[in-house]
Design a protein around this motif. Structure first.
Motif, PDB file in Angstrom:
ATOM      1  N   ILE A   2       0.840  -1.205   0.000  1.00 38.32           N
ATOM      2  CA  ILE A   2       0.000   0.000   0.000  1.00 38.32           C
ATOM      3  C   ILE A   2       0.869   1.246   0.000  1.00 38.32           C
ATOM      4  CG2 ILE A   2      -1.594   1.353   1.419  1.00 38.32           C
ATOM      5  CD1 ILE A   2      -2.906  -1.249   2.266  1.00 38.32           C
ATOM      6  N   ASN A   3       1.948   1.217   0.801  1.00 40.00           N
ATOM      7  CA  ASN A   3       2.858   2.370   0.831  1.00 40.00           C
ATOM      8  C   ASN A   3       3.566   2.579  -0.501  1.00 40.00           C
ATOM      9  OD1 ASN A   3       2.198   2.813   3.483  1.00 40.00           O
ATOM     10  ND2 ASN A   3       4.054   1.917   4.335  1.00 40.00           N
ATOM     11  N   HIS A   4       3.608   1.550  -1.332  1.00 38.28           N
ATOM     12  CA  HIS A   4       4.272   1.654  -2.631  1.00 38.28           C
ATOM     13  C   HIS A   4       3.264   1.610  -3.776  1.00 38.28           C
ATOM     14  CE1 HIS A   4       7.631   0.560   0.005  1.00 38.28           C
ATOM     15  NE2 HIS A   4       8.447   1.042  -0.910  1.00 38.28           N
ATOM     16  N   ASP A   5       2.010   1.962  -3.475  1.00 40.58           N
ATOM     17  CA  ASP A   5       0.943   2.059  -4.487  1.00 40.58           C
ATOM     18  C   ASP A   5       0.697   0.735  -5.202  1.00 40.58           C
ATOM     19  OD1 ASP A   5       0.874   4.875  -3.984  1.00 40.58           O
ATOM     20  OD2 ASP A   5       2.632   5.080  -5.287  1.00 40.58           O
ATOM     21  N   GLY A   6       1.041  -0.365  -4.550  1.00 42.98           N
ATOM     22  CA  GLY A   6       0.881  -1.668  -5.184  1.00 42.98           C
ATOM     23  C   GLY A   6      -0.211  -2.492  -4.529  1.00 42.98           C
ATOM     24  N   ASN A   7      -0.308  -3.744  -4.929  1.00 51.44           N
ATOM     25  CA  ASN A   7      -1.292  -4.648  -4.348  1.00 51.44           C
ATOM     26  C   ASN A   7      -0.767  -6.079  -4.434  1.00 51.44           C
ATOM     27  OD1 ASN A   7      -2.659  -6.066  -6.885  1.00 51.44           O
ATOM     28  ND2 ASN A   7      -2.428  -3.890  -7.388  1.00 51.44           N
ATOM     29  N   LEU A   8      -1.348  -6.936  -3.611  1.00 43.84           N
ATOM     30  CA  LEU A   8      -0.932  -8.328  -3.523  1.00 43.84           C
ATOM     31  C   LEU A   8      -1.998  -9.223  -4.143  1.00 43.84           C
ATOM     32  CD1 LEU A   8       1.067 -10.476  -2.422  1.00 43.84           C
ATOM     33  CD2 LEU A   8      -0.294 -10.494  -0.315  1.00 43.84           C
ATOM     34  N   GLU A   9      -1.583 -10.083  -5.058  1.00 45.94           N
ATOM     35  CA  GLU A   9      -2.486 -11.060  -5.668  1.00 45.94           C
ATOM     36  C   GLU A   9      -2.092 -12.452  -5.183  1.00 45.94           C
ATOM     37  OE1 GLU A   9      -3.810 -12.789 -10.081  1.00 45.94           O
ATOM     38  OE2 GLU A   9      -2.315 -11.202  -9.903  1.00 45.94           O
ATOM     39  N   ILE A  10      -3.085 -13.222  -4.764  1.00 43.61           N
ATOM     40  CA  ILE A  10      -2.837 -14.565  -4.227  1.00 43.61           C
ATOM     41  C   ILE A  10      -3.558 -15.588  -5.087  1.00 43.61           C
ATOM     42  CG2 ILE A  10      -3.011 -16.075  -2.212  1.00 43.61           C
ATOM     43  CD1 ILE A  10      -3.142 -13.573  -0.471  1.00 43.61           C
ATOM     44  N   ARG A  11      -2.791 -16.552  -5.596  1.00 46.91           N
ATOM     45  CA  ARG A  11      -3.364 -17.646  -6.373  1.00 46.91           C
ATOM     46  C   ARG A  11      -2.981 -18.962  -5.690  1.00 46.91           C
ATOM     47  NH1 ARG A  11      -0.996 -15.830 -12.317  1.00 46.91           N
ATOM     48  NH2 ARG A  11      -2.008 -13.757 -12.445  1.00 46.91           N
ATOM     49  N   SER A  12      -3.977 -19.774  -5.406  1.00 47.86           N
ATOM     50  CA  SER A  12      -3.673 -21.029  -4.727  1.00 47.86           C
ATOM     51  C   SER A  12      -4.835 -22.000  -4.865  1.00 47.86           C
ATOM     52  CB  SER A  12      -3.377 -20.765  -3.244  1.00 47.86           C
ATOM     53  OG  SER A  12      -2.988 -21.958  -2.596  1.00 47.86           O
ATOM     54  N   GLU A  13      -4.483 -23.281  -4.896  1.00 44.76           N
ATOM     55  CA  GLU A  13      -5.459 -24.361  -4.866  1.00 44.76           C
ATOM     56  C   GLU A  13      -4.890 -25.482  -4.005  1.00 44.76           C
ATOM     57  OE1 GLU A  13      -6.715 -25.746  -8.651  1.00 44.76           O
ATOM     58  OE2 GLU A  13      -7.255 -23.754  -9.405  1.00 44.76           O
ATOM     59  N   LEU A  14      -5.788 -26.153  -3.309  1.00 41.99           N
ATOM     60  CA  LEU A  14      -5.345 -27.250  -2.451  1.00 41.99           C
ATOM     61  C   LEU A  14      -4.652 -28.326  -3.276  1.00 41.99           C
ATOM     62  CD1 LEU A  14      -8.380 -27.647  -0.032  1.00 41.99           C
ATOM     63  CD2 LEU A  14      -6.093 -26.806   0.522  1.00 41.99           C
ATOM     64  N   GLY A  15      -3.457 -28.691  -2.838  1.00 38.79           N
ATOM     65  CA  GLY A  15      -2.687 -29.717  -3.529  1.00 38.79           C
ATOM     66  C   GLY A  15      -1.917 -29.220  -4.728  1.00 38.79           C
TER      67      GLY A  15
END
Length: 447
Positions: free
Chosen positions: A402-415
């Motif tokens: 947020i302080n760097h005008d960015g964002n976090l994307e999370i991609r995940s699936e079980l296994g």
């Protein structure tokens, strides 16, 4: 209606024929026809005049003029249409009044503007929260009344996925949350919500966490120091005490790590840990973090790979970026089984810079992903004893981004493992050719 027109036409033709026959009887058939046409024209003009007076005089609008033939039917039809129009108008006015009454009863301020930001309507709460005045502000541009650059940028950007928080221009002690919705031809519906109490509670929480963390550090340092002294002299103690001392030393280290993360998160949130933006060599920084991750992996022998497809640097606080990247990569080491692969990459495209951390761990259920960046939230609490984490790592990552005008994307699936991607805007990218001289100069100054 067709029958009336046919009858009117027959009567008209019969009248004209009678006039012509009378003129023929008197020896002037043409004059007789002209006289009949003149009478018909005068009668039509008279009825037209009555129609005009009826339509323009609101007093007589409730009753239709009396007439015969086609004009009588015409007056009657217009009267019915007018009554229907008045009933519809009353019904719509009643609905509008009810909508306005309901919106005026809302505690949230509701404002309607045109595409350019001109004020069209607002409720009573908007007057209280924002200080609008109906006598003078109608038609004014809203950003001339809310004189905050952040609001003007938010209004013009048309990206209203996230709300905007600001202080009220009329009452600075009130903290507002602004949410804008587009409708019509880029018209705006603006909702201003008073979140002062939530803002104060959040501020109290931050102050409490910050103060408690600082106050706990001193006694914990003393405890850790004495435990370290006892551990160094464990040979002089009874055997039954050694295990207890080692366990206490391990837990004190865990508590110290937790307090350190709390203090860091508190500083980033409150702005105490101000960002010292400067061109940062992401390639070099991530390589250092990956080397630390290999040391952390130890006997687990994780295959940690790093690939940089761009040499562009990033304008940001190197310490904050190091903390964010370390949390992501170290988490991948903790949650990936021994011998697993961790792929780290830095790439740049037209949208900006992207740092990806991908692992071959157990993966995360989709229901947990929206809450992963909350403080102390854990998708699998049972992993806590094995990993020894604090539950604050992703919260720190989120606030750094947020302080760097960015964002976090999370991609995940079980296994299927997980992938965490840090997105930075293109405006923060710096070419290495421009960044290198600054970096070299700082090295010379240090030397």
């Amino acid at each position: 209606m067709q029958k009336i027109w046919s009858r009117h036409l027959r009567y008209t033709l019969a009248g004209l024929a009678g006039s012509a026959f009378l003129g023929f009887y008197l020896g002037y058939p043409v004059y007789g026809l002209i006289a009949g046409l003149s009478l018909y024209l005068l009668w039509t003009l008279y009825q037209t005049r009555r129609l005009s007076q009826w339509l323009t005089d609101p007093i007589t609008a409730d009753e239709a003029p009396q007439s015969t033939g086609i004009w009588g039917e015409f007056f009657e039809k217009l009267h019915k249409l007018n009554q229907n129009y008045l009933h519809t108008q009353d019904r719509l006015r009643t609905r509008i009044d009810r909508i306005q009454e309901s919106t005026n009863a809302m505690r949230d301020g509701v404002i309607m503007t045109d595409a350019r930001g001109g004020l069209e309507w607002w409720n009573g709460s908007a007057e209280h929260l924002l200080g609008f005045r109906r006598t003078t502000d109608q038609g004014q541009f809203i950003y001339n009344l809310i004189r905050t650059p952040a609001f003007k940028s938010y209004f013009d950007a048309k990206d209203y996925r996230e709300p905007l928080e600001l202080h009220s221009p009329a009452k600075p002690h009130i903290h507002l949350q602004i949410q804008i919705s587009l409708f019509g031809e880029d018209d705006r519906l603006i909702v201003a919500k008073d979140i002062t109490r939530l803002y104060q509670l959040e501020q109290m929480r931050r102050d409490f966490v910050s103060n408690v963390s600082h106050e706990m550090r001193t006694p914990l340092t003393v405890i850790s120091g004495y435990l370290e002294t006892l551990a160094d002299n464990a040979d002089d103690l009874p055997a039954k005490w050694r295990r207890a001392i080692n366990t206490m030393a391990t837990q004190s280290v865990r508590m110290e790590t937790l307090i350190t993360d709390l203090i860091l998160l508190s500083r980033i949130e409150t702005g105490e840990h101000a960002a010292n933006d400067a061109p940062t060599n992401v390639d070099s920084l991530v390589q250092q973090v990956c080397q630390d991750a290999r040391t952390l992996s130890g006997k687990s022998q994780h295959d940690i790979r790093f690939e940089a497809s761009s040499q562009q640097w990033l304008d940001g606080d190197e310490n904050q970026l190091r903390s964010a990247f370390s949390n992501l990569i170290f988490n991948a080491v903790k949650y990936t089984p021994a011998g697993g692969t961790i792929s780290v990459s830095w790439s740049v495209d037209s949208h900006g810079g992207h740092l990806s951390v991908k692992d071959t761990g157990a993966g995360i259920d989709q229901i947990h992903i929206p809450r992963l960046t909350e403080r102390f939230y854990r998708a699998d609490p049972s992993r806590h004893k094995d990993t020894g984490g604090t539950g604050l790592g992703l919260a720190i990552v989120k606030h750094v981004l947020i302080n760097h005008d960015g964002n976090l994307e999370i991609r995940s699936e079980l296994g299927e493992g997980s992938e965490f991607i840090c997105h930075f805007p293109a405006e923060r990218l710096v070419t290495s050719a421009l960044a290198a001289p600054t970096h070299q100069t700082s090295d010379e100054d240090k030397a």
